[in-house]
Design a protein around this motif. Structure first.
Motif, PDB file in Angstrom:
ATOM      1  N   ILE A 158       0.481   5.605   0.355  1.00  0.00           N
ATOM      2  CA  ILE A 158      -1.325   6.636  -0.187  1.00  0.00           C
ATOM      3  C   ILE A 158       0.110   7.950   0.119  1.00  0.00           C
ATOM      4  CG2 ILE A 158      -2.721   5.682   1.280  1.00  0.00           C
ATOM      5  CD1 ILE A 158      -1.325   7.413   3.857  1.00  0.00           C
TER       6      ILE A 158
ATOM      7  N   LEU B  69      -2.657  -1.154   4.228  1.00  0.00           N
ATOM      8  CA  LEU B  69      -3.305   0.512   4.184  1.00  0.00           C
ATOM      9  C   LEU B  69      -3.311   0.613   5.217  1.00  0.00           C
ATOM     10  CD1 LEU B  69      -4.823   2.020   2.473  1.00  0.00           C
ATOM     11  CD2 LEU B  69      -6.838   1.004   1.647  1.00  0.00           C
ATOM     12  N   GLU B  70      -4.044   0.057   6.339  1.00  0.00           N
ATOM     13  CA  GLU B  70      -4.080   0.589   7.722  1.00  0.00           C
ATOM     14  C   GLU B  70      -2.679   0.740   8.361  1.00  0.00           C
ATOM     15  OE1 GLU B  70      -7.304   0.552   9.287  1.00  0.00           O
ATOM     16  OE2 GLU B  70      -8.242   0.246   7.925  1.00  0.00           O
TER      17      GLU B  70
ATOM     18  N   ASN C 160      -3.182  -0.408  -3.368  1.00  0.00           N
ATOM     19  CA  ASN C 160      -3.426  -1.354  -2.315  1.00  0.00           C
ATOM     20  C   ASN C 160      -4.397  -2.108  -3.057  1.00  0.00           C
ATOM     21  OD1 ASN C 160      -4.201  -2.096   0.262  1.00  0.00           O
ATOM     22  ND2 ASN C 160      -6.242  -1.664  -0.429  1.00  0.00           N
TER      23      ASN C 160
ATOM     24  N   ARG D  44      -2.440   3.998   7.096  1.00  0.00           N
ATOM     25  CA  ARG D  44      -2.789   5.651   7.286  1.00  0.00           C
ATOM     26  C   ARG D  44      -2.361   5.678   8.512  1.00  0.00           C
ATOM     27  NH1 ARG D  44      -8.599   2.652   4.872  1.00  0.00           N
ATOM     28  NH2 ARG D  44      -8.404   4.040   2.665  1.00  0.00           N
TER      29      ARG D  44
ATOM     30  N   SER E 224       1.385  -1.426   0.227  1.00  0.00           N
ATOM     31  CA  SER E 224       0.087   0.012   0.062  1.00  0.00           C
ATOM     32  C   SER E 224       1.148   0.852  -0.026  1.00  0.00           C
ATOM     33  CB  SER E 224      -1.212  -0.174   1.297  1.00  0.00           C
ATOM     34  OG  SER E 224      -1.904  -0.947   1.148  1.00  0.00           O
TER      35      SER E 224
ATOM     36  N   GLY F  32      -2.758  10.909   2.595  1.00  0.00           N
ATOM     37  CA  GLY F  32      -3.542  10.024   2.545  1.00  0.00           C
ATOM     38  C   GLY F  32      -4.497   9.666   1.850  1.00  0.00           C
ATOM     39  N   LYS F  33      -4.832   9.621  -0.011  1.00  0.00           N
ATOM     40  CA  LYS F  33      -5.366   9.216  -0.823  1.00  0.00           C
ATOM     41  C   LYS F  33      -4.825   8.207  -1.246  1.00  0.00           C
ATOM     42  CE  LYS F  33      -5.801   9.870  -6.101  1.00  0.00           C
ATOM     43  NZ  LYS F  33      -5.008  10.268  -7.422  1.00  0.00           N
ATOM     44  N   THR F  34      -5.225   6.843  -1.029  1.00  0.00           N
ATOM     45  CA  THR F  34      -4.652   5.799  -1.977  1.00  0.00           C
ATOM     46  C   THR F  34      -3.459   5.726  -3.378  1.00  0.00           C
ATOM     47  OG1 THR F  34      -6.009   4.458  -0.558  1.00  0.00           O
ATOM     48  CG2 THR F  34      -5.402   3.475  -1.978  1.00  0.00           C
TER      49      THR F  34
END
Length: 195
Positions: free
Chosen positions: A51, A175-176, A60, A179, A49, A55-57
């Motif tokens: 970003i 992804l978590e 992922n 963030r 992941s 915070g835009k992915t």
């Protein structure tokens, strides 16, 4: 062993693929994390992941490993099973885009970045000439738990860092994790600006 050798040859070929140019909007910051089949040179990325600083992915993806077929110990930690990645893209499907994103970035942020970078370098991803910020090392100083044996601050888990700032998340999902890393990074930056 033959499967590993064949897989490493395929990965070496894939790592030479050219980058797909990418343009980051705003600050040229990326936050990245991997989940892997283990921690050795014979292990592979199974989730990636990335970003941006807002915070835009950007990516992922689960990743289909070239040679690993089972990683029970890692799956107990990250919850990613062979079944979950069986239809996922292989590294060669992702490498050109990942290279482009890394080339577009000025600042690379991660939690224990040398671990993730060691796997990404095998993909041919270069961090050369890029400013780097390892949130784990910076947070260790903030947390302040001294390790006499190493003569330095003890490294803390990302879950400890996030909890310290009141952030809740599901650890070991990349992804978590990115963030949470971005959140902790911003808290550390805010504290630095107050000094």
């Amino acid at each position: 062993m033959e499967k590993i050798t064949e897989g490493k040859i395929r990965l070496a070929q894939a790592s030479k693929l050219p980058a797909i140019p990418y343009k980051l909007k705003g600050a040229r910051i990326i936050v990245f994390d991997t989940e892997t089949t283990g921690v050795t040179e014979d292990d592979e990325i199974i989730q990636l992941s990335i970003i941006d600083g807002n915070g835009k992915t950007l990516i992922n993806e689960y990743v289909h490993p070239y040679w690993k077929k089972d990683w029970a110990a890692a799956a107990r930690v990250n919850g990613i099973t062979p079944e979950m990645v069986k239809d996922a893209p292989y590294p060669h499907d992702l490498i050109p885009k990942v290279k482009g994103i890394f080339e577009a970035a000025d600042l690379l942020i991660a939690y224990n970045n040398q671990f993730d970078l060691s796997f990404l370098r095998r993909w041919g991803i270069s961090d050369s000439g890029k400013e780097q910020y390892d949130v784990m090392l910076e947070f260790a100083q903030e947390y302040g738990e001294w390790n006499e044996y190493f003569g330095d601050y003890k490294w803390q888990k990302l879950s400890t860092a996030a909890s310290y700032y009141g952030y809740k998340f599901k650890a070991h999902d990349s992804l978590e994790d990115v963030r949470a890393t971005l959140y902790v990074y911003k808290k550390l930056q805010a504290q630095e600006s107050e000094l």
